[in-house]
Design a protein around this motif. Sequence first.
Motif, PDB file in Angstrom:
ATOM      1  N   UNK A 187       0.813  -1.209   0.000  1.00  0.00           N
ATOM      2  CA  UNK A 187       0.000   0.000   0.000  1.00  0.00           C
ATOM      3  C   UNK A 187       0.843   1.254   0.000  1.00  0.00           C
ATOM      4  N   UNK A 188       0.181   2.322  -0.334  1.00  0.00           N
ATOM      5  CA  UNK A 188       0.836   3.622  -0.290  1.00  0.00           C
ATOM      6  C   UNK A 188       1.035   4.015   1.171  1.00  0.00           C
ATOM      7  N   UNK A 189       1.863   4.970   1.373  1.00  0.00           N
ATOM      8  CA  UNK A 189       2.041   5.533   2.721  1.00  0.00           C
ATOM      9  C   UNK A 189       1.680   7.008   2.636  1.00  0.00           C
ATOM     10  N   UNK A 190       0.413   7.262   2.447  1.00  0.00           N
ATOM     11  CA  UNK A 190      -0.068   8.621   2.285  1.00  0.00           C
ATOM     12  C   UNK A 190      -0.235   9.264   3.660  1.00  0.00           C
ATOM     13  N   UNK A 191       0.548  10.289   3.968  1.00  0.00           N
ATOM     14  CA  UNK A 191       0.468  10.905   5.292  1.00  0.00           C
ATOM     15  C   UNK A 191      -0.843  11.646   5.540  1.00  0.00           C
ATOM     16  N   UNK A 192      -1.640  11.847   4.493  1.00  0.00           N
ATOM     17  CA  UNK A 192      -2.899  12.582   4.619  1.00  0.00           C
ATOM     18  C   UNK A 192      -4.119  11.677   4.552  1.00  0.00           C
ATOM     19  N   UNK A 193      -3.928  10.373   4.621  1.00  0.00           N
ATOM     20  CA  UNK A 193      -5.028   9.442   4.425  1.00  0.00           C
ATOM     21  C   UNK A 193      -6.105   9.590   5.497  1.00  0.00           C
ATOM     22  N   UNK A 194      -7.324   9.271   5.083  1.00  0.00           N
ATOM     23  CA  UNK A 194      -8.478   9.201   5.972  1.00  0.00           C
ATOM     24  C   UNK A 194      -8.997   7.771   5.862  1.00  0.00           C
ATOM     25  N   UNK A 195      -9.141   7.097   7.001  1.00  0.00           N
ATOM     26  CA  UNK A 195      -9.563   5.702   7.019  1.00  0.00           C
ATOM     27  C   UNK A 195     -10.916   5.617   7.721  1.00  0.00           C
ATOM     28  N   UNK A 196     -11.863   4.934   7.099  1.00  0.00           N
ATOM     29  CA  UNK A 196     -13.213   4.794   7.639  1.00  0.00           C
ATOM     30  C   UNK A 196     -13.413   3.346   8.076  1.00  0.00           C
ATOM     31  N   UNK A 197     -13.959   3.162   9.282  1.00  0.00           N
ATOM     32  CA  UNK A 197     -14.227   1.849   9.855  1.00  0.00           C
ATOM     33  C   UNK A 197     -15.746   1.686   9.983  1.00  0.00           C
ATOM     34  N   UNK A 198     -16.401   1.064   8.997  1.00  0.00           N
ATOM     35  CA  UNK A 198     -17.864   0.979   8.996  1.00  0.00           C
ATOM     36  C   UNK A 198     -18.467   0.284  10.217  1.00  0.00           C
ATOM     37  N   UNK A 199     -17.801  -0.724  10.748  1.00  0.00           N
ATOM     38  CA  UNK A 199     -18.340  -1.487  11.878  1.00  0.00           C
ATOM     39  C   UNK A 199     -18.493  -0.616  13.126  1.00  0.00           C
ATOM     40  N   UNK A 233     -13.648   7.218  12.213  1.00  0.00           N
ATOM     41  CA  UNK A 233     -12.934   7.800  11.083  1.00  0.00           C
ATOM     42  C   UNK A 233     -11.578   8.233  11.616  1.00  0.00           C
ATOM     43  N   UNK A 234     -10.518   7.740  11.004  1.00  0.00           N
ATOM     44  CA  UNK A 234      -9.164   8.067  11.432  1.00  0.00           C
ATOM     45  C   UNK A 234      -8.551   9.042  10.437  1.00  0.00           C
ATOM     46  N   UNK A 235      -7.989  10.127  10.952  1.00  0.00           N
ATOM     47  CA  UNK A 235      -7.326  11.122  10.120  1.00  0.00           C
ATOM     48  C   UNK A 235      -5.835  10.992  10.393  1.00  0.00           C
ATOM     49  N   UNK A 236      -5.119  10.377   9.459  1.00  0.00           N
ATOM     50  CA  UNK A 236      -3.704  10.058   9.684  1.00  0.00           C
ATOM     51  C   UNK A 236      -2.866  11.311   9.938  1.00  0.00           C
ATOM     52  N   UNK A 237      -3.140  12.383   9.217  1.00  0.00           N
ATOM     53  CA  UNK A 237      -2.355  13.610   9.355  1.00  0.00           C
ATOM     54  C   UNK A 237      -2.343  14.113  10.793  1.00  0.00           C
ATOM     55  N   UNK A 238      -3.484  14.024  11.464  1.00  0.00           N
ATOM     56  CA  UNK A 238      -3.568  14.520  12.841  1.00  0.00           C
ATOM     57  C   UNK A 238      -3.373  13.419  13.873  1.00  0.00           C
ATOM     58  N   UNK A 239      -3.397  12.159  13.422  1.00  0.00           N
ATOM     59  CA  UNK A 239      -3.235  11.051  14.355  1.00  0.00           C
ATOM     60  C   UNK A 239      -4.439  10.873  15.257  1.00  0.00           C
TER      61      UNK A 239
END
Length: 178
Positions: free
Chosen positions: A125-137, A141-147
Motif C-alpha cells: 500500500x501507499x504511505x499517504x500521510x494525509x489518508x483518511x480511514x473509515x471503519x464501517x463497523x 474515522x481516522x485522520x492520519x495527518x492529525x493522528x
Amino acid sequence: MSDKISAVNADGISEPFATETAPLEAFSQGERFGSSFRHLSSFGGGDHVGVALEELAPGKESNPSHYHMLEEEHVYILEGALTLRLGARAYVMKAGDYVCFPAGQKVGHSLFNHTDAACRYLIIGERNPNDVIVYPESGRVSVRLTGEGYSTSATMDYWEGIDSSSAGAQARAAPAQE
C-alpha cells in the motif's frame, strides 16, 4: 534472524536481504484480531510504498473492516487460504489470488483466516500521510495527518457553530479592546 535494523548499508544504499532478516512483529487485540508481520519496505529503506509479509493464524482477523479515502492497498496470497470480507460479501482466497482495494472505494475490507492452517500474504500500500480511514463497523474515522480518530455519529453540518448573522460578522470585524 540477524540483529540488523535495516538493509541500508553504511553508504546509505539499500541492499538486497532475505525476508526473514526483517524483524518479526506481532499484535493481538482480544480473541478476534491478531497477526504477525515483517515490514519489508521499511527494513529495505523505503518510505513511499509499504510492503509487509503477513501471517494470519487460524481463527484470526487481520484488522477491523475499513477502507481508505486516499490510499490504495493490494493483497497477494502466498500460502494457505483466507476469507476476504468485502462489504456484505465474502470471498475465499488461496495461494496465487490477488485483490486490490482502490482509494475511495467505500466498501470495508478485512481478512479472516477460516482454516486450520496459517495463511501468508503480501500486503502492499501507499504511505499517504494525509489518508483518511473509515471503519464501517464502529463508525470510527481516522485522520492520519492529525493522528486522531473521530466518530461518524459526531458529524456537523457545514454551517453548524457559525454565527451567520450580521451581528456575528460585526463582532469578528471589531478591533480588539486593549
